[in-house]
Design an enzyme around this catalytic site. Sequence first.
Site, PDB file in Angstrom:
ATOM      1  N   HIS A   1      95.125  66.411 124.183  1.00 31.17           N
ATOM      2  CA  HIS A   1      95.394  64.578 123.659  1.00 31.17           C
ATOM      3  C   HIS A   1      96.639  64.420 123.307  1.00 31.17           C
ATOM      4  O   HIS A   1      96.346  65.227 121.755  1.00 31.17           O
ATOM      5  CB  HIS A   1      94.518  63.611 124.405  1.00 31.17           C
ATOM      6  CG  HIS A   1      93.339  64.293 122.474  1.00 31.17           C
ATOM      7  ND1 HIS A   1      92.333  63.284 122.574  1.00 31.17           N
ATOM      8  CD2 HIS A   1      93.671  64.468 121.353  1.00 31.17           C
ATOM      9  CE1 HIS A   1      92.156  63.199 121.146  1.00 31.17           C
ATOM     10  NE2 HIS A   1      92.631  63.568 121.111  1.00 31.17           N
TER      11      HIS A   1
ATOM     12  N   ASN B   1      91.501  69.025 123.564  1.00 31.13           N
ATOM     13  CA  ASN B   1      91.930  69.194 124.910  1.00 31.13           C
ATOM     14  C   ASN B   1      92.689  68.788 125.170  1.00 31.13           C
ATOM     15  O   ASN B   1      93.403  68.576 126.451  1.00 31.13           O
ATOM     16  CB  ASN B   1      91.015  68.213 125.198  1.00 31.13           C
ATOM     17  CG  ASN B   1      91.071  67.063 125.570  1.00 31.13           C
ATOM     18  OD1 ASN B   1      92.105  66.974 124.974  1.00 31.13           O
ATOM     19  ND2 ASN B   1      90.698  66.114 125.789  1.00 31.13           N
TER      20      ASN B   1
ATOM     21  N   ASP C   1      96.633  54.202 118.578  1.00 31.20           N
ATOM     22  CA  ASP C   1      94.848  54.188 119.192  1.00 31.20           C
ATOM     23  C   ASP C   1      94.072  53.046 118.418  1.00 31.20           C
ATOM     24  O   ASP C   1      94.143  53.352 116.955  1.00 31.20           O
ATOM     25  CB  ASP C   1      94.657  55.660 120.110  1.00 31.20           C
ATOM     26  CG  ASP C   1      94.420  56.035 119.065  1.00 31.20           C
ATOM     27  OD1 ASP C   1      95.115  56.269 117.884  1.00 31.20           O
ATOM     28  OD2 ASP C   1      94.327  57.928 119.324  1.00 31.20           O
TER      29      ASP C   1
ATOM     30  N   GLU D   1      94.329  61.694 127.418  1.00 31.85           N
ATOM     31  CA  GLU D   1      93.181  62.412 127.477  1.00 31.85           C
ATOM     32  C   GLU D   1      93.534  63.026 128.980  1.00 31.85           C
ATOM     33  O   GLU D   1      94.890  62.969 129.977  1.00 31.85           O
ATOM     34  CB  GLU D   1      91.837  61.560 128.288  1.00 31.85           C
ATOM     35  CG  GLU D   1      90.791  61.012 127.370  1.00 31.85           C
ATOM     36  CD  GLU D   1      90.345  62.145 125.977  1.00 31.85           C
ATOM     37  OE1 GLU D   1      91.509  62.794 125.368  1.00 31.85           O
ATOM     38  OE2 GLU D   1      89.723  61.948 125.232  1.00 31.85           O
TER      39      GLU D   1
HETATM   40  P1  PGA Z   1      92.337  65.525 114.179  1.00 29.79           P
HETATM   41  O1  PGA Z   1      92.427  64.730 115.346  1.00 29.79           O
HETATM   42  O2  PGA Z   1      93.654  65.846 113.464  1.00 29.79           O
HETATM   43  O3  PGA Z   1      91.075  64.946 113.463  1.00 29.79           O
HETATM   44  O4  PGA Z   1      92.252  67.264 114.057  1.00 29.79           O
HETATM   45  C1  PGA Z   1      93.523  65.103 116.424  1.00 29.79           C
HETATM   46  C2  PGA Z   1      93.173  64.157 117.385  1.00 29.79           C
HETATM   47  O5  PGA Z   1      92.365  64.426 118.103  1.00 29.79           O
HETATM   48  O6  PGA Z   1      94.836  63.509 118.090  1.00 29.79           O
END
Ligand code: PGA
Length: 243
Positions: free
Chosen positions: A138, A136, A67, A143
């Site tokens: 994702h 959440n 992304d 999302e």
């Molecule tokens: P993080 O994020 O590795 O910074 O915890 C993971 C994500 O949001 O996919």
Amino acid sequence: MIFVKANDYDDLSRKAADLLYDQILFKPDSVLGLATGSTPVGAYQYLVQRYRRGELDFSQTRSVNLDEYCGLPEDDPNSYHTFMRQNLFDLVNFCPKNCWLPNGMAADKGAECKNYDRLIRSFGGIDLQVLGIGQNGHIGFNEPADCFTMGTHEVFLDQQTIRDNARFFSSPQMVPISALTTGIRSILQAKKILLLAGEEKTEILKKALFGPVTPRVPASILQLHPHLVVITTGTVTGNVRGN
Ligand code: PGA
């Protein structure tokens, strides 16, 4: 689903790097689906170490990242282009022409998304997809929603994601409100998936791996993947769907 309990973050990073190392060693021109975020950083550091020791060669390896934020130029300090260059691409011998991320600055985002899917298809799909998981649920920036979106698409970021990612920006208002993300199809079509989660993700990981498969918890779709490896420092138990 293969579940690997890591003792701590360093152990998680080393184990993840070992899997990436094996993948590149056995298929030097592998297509990696790489991820940003804090969780994979330690694994990338281990890969850089192994490259510097002469154990690893990325010259044929291809990478399609999950992304990119919309509206941040590639060289913005908070873009995922910059993140990947600083944490991996510029530190090893990846060919720049083999490192792909969606272009969040594209004037025609629909065309950019179609091109990104076409690119992944032209590679024959992803060999090893690395994923983190959001609080959440994702994966990439897929999302929570009413349905799973299959292709690469523009997504408006969840308020939780904006809060979580604000730590990288000077204020929450500076976090872009949308991003381009690969969709569920290219993630699920990856030959192998490596999901990395720290202890702070234990609750959402339990929901994703042992709860119902629902677009409200996008990572829950990973239960359907035949070759999912989860490495976590948390303690997660439940009834694993048979695969
Ligand atoms: P993080 O994020 O590795 O910074 O915890 C993971 C994500 O949001 O996919």
